[in-house]
Structures are given as structure tokens and as C-alpha cells.
Design a protein around this motif. Structure first.
Motif, PDB file in Angstrom:
ATOM      1  N   UNK A 102     -13.106  32.711  56.227  1.00 16.48           N
ATOM      2  CA  UNK A 102     -13.098  33.531  57.431  1.00 16.48           C
ATOM      3  C   UNK A 102     -12.375  34.824  57.070  1.00 16.48           C
ATOM      4  N   UNK A 103     -13.044  35.949  57.280  1.00 16.20           N
ATOM      5  CA  UNK A 103     -12.457  37.247  56.936  1.00 16.20           C
ATOM      6  C   UNK A 103     -11.995  37.970  58.192  1.00 16.20           C
ATOM      7  N   UNK A 104     -10.950  38.772  58.048  1.00 19.60           N
ATOM      8  CA  UNK A 104     -10.510  39.580  59.178  1.00 19.60           C
ATOM      9  C   UNK A 104     -11.592  40.610  59.483  1.00 19.60           C
ATOM     10  N   UNK A 105     -11.977  40.736  60.751  1.00 26.28           N
ATOM     11  CA  UNK A 105     -13.083  41.627  61.114  1.00 26.28           C
ATOM     12  C   UNK A 105     -12.696  43.096  61.202  1.00 26.28           C
ATOM     13  N   UNK A 106     -11.396  43.376  61.176  1.00 24.95           N
ATOM     14  CA  UNK A 106     -10.910  44.753  61.303  1.00 24.95           C
ATOM     15  C   UNK A 106      -9.525  44.811  60.669  1.00 24.95           C
ATOM     16  N   UNK A 107      -8.978  45.984  60.573  1.00 25.94           N
ATOM     17  CA  UNK A 107      -7.607  46.153  60.097  1.00 25.94           C
ATOM     18  C   UNK A 107      -6.660  46.123  61.287  1.00 25.94           C
ATOM     19  N   UNK A 108      -5.430  45.669  61.059  1.00 29.98           N
ATOM     20  CA  UNK A 108      -4.440  45.636  62.125  1.00 29.98           C
ATOM     21  C   UNK A 108      -3.325  44.661  61.815  1.00 29.98           C
TER      22      UNK A 108
END
Length: 141
Positions: A102-108
């Protein structure tokens, strides 16, 4: 009849309490009571703390795309980039199969994660917050 005023806020989460979350809650309550002129503010609560304006949108949420157990690869509070590994969904019923990344969909900043390990397809695994400037907030109004 006398009315009672109540104040409620959720600090922490996931069925856990941390020393850091307790300290944040205490500071907030004492600073609020000082602001409302209920109590003078003690020196230990006067120190300024860093603040950030942040927001979440639908792009900051990430979900399980299969049933299994979610094993996080990062910790709450971590700064992450779009495409970084958020974790792996493992299936204990078929342990020989590789897990699903599962990858992070955005930066933050990862600020909320699922407290229960067992997941079903479609379950929210967590969400991020992204920094935003005051100008961006004013422009959106």
C-alpha cells in the motif's frame, strides 16, 4: 434551572493514551481556562508552541484493496512522500502469498492510522494532512 457547560475533545485515539497526548490536552484546557478568565495561566503553560495550518482532502486517504492484516511501514507523525510505502496487507490464510503493498497516495504528515490490524477490502487504513498557507485558505473562501 442552572445550565452546565461542557467541553469535549478527542485526544489520541486508537484505544490508547500517550503522555504526549495527555500533555497536549492539559495545555489546551489550561490555556482555554486562562483565555476565558477562569484561572490565571501558570508559567508551565505559557511557552509558545509551533503551529501549522494543515488540511486533508480525499486524495490524502488510503484504503485496503484486499482482505488481510495491515502491517504499517511508517509511524504516525512521519512526513511521507507520494509513492512511499505505507504498509503491506498480508493474508494469514495464505501465508505463502506475498503481501499487497500500500503506497501513500500523496505527500504529507501521517496523522491517522487504523487501530485494528484486520482489514477488509475498502477499509480506510489512514490519512495524511498537508501543510497549507494562510493565503491558500483565504483564496479558497
Amino acid at each position: 434551572m442552572r445550565r452546565a457547560t461542557r467541553l469535549a475533545r478527542r485526544f489520541g485515539g486508537g484505544g490508547r493514551v500517550s503522555m504526549q497526548a495527555t500533555r497536549v490536552a492539559e495545555r489546551a484546557v489550561y490555556r482555554l481556562m486562562s483565555h476565558l478568565k477562569i484561572l490565571p495561566l501558570a508559567n508551565e503553560w505559557k511557552e509558545e508552541s509551533e503551529s501549522r495550518l494543515m488540511r486533508a482532502s480525499q486524495q490524502h486517504y488510503f484504503y485496503a484493496d484486499r482482505d488481510g492484516i495491515f502491517e504499517p511501514a511508517a509511524a504516525l507523525g512521519d512526513e511521507v512522500a507520494k509513492g512511499d510505502l505505507a504498509g503491506t496487507v498480508l493474508n494469514p490464510e495464505t501465508p505463502a502469498q506475498p503481501g499487497t503493498k500500500v503506497l501513500f497516495p500523496a505527500s504529507g504528515t501521517w496523522i491517522c492510522g487504523r487501530a485494528i490490524g484486520r482489514v477488509r477490502r475498502g477499509d480506510c487504513l489512514g490519512h495524511l494532512l498537508a501543510d497549507v498557507s494562510r493565503d491558500e485558505i483565504l483564496a479558497a473562501e
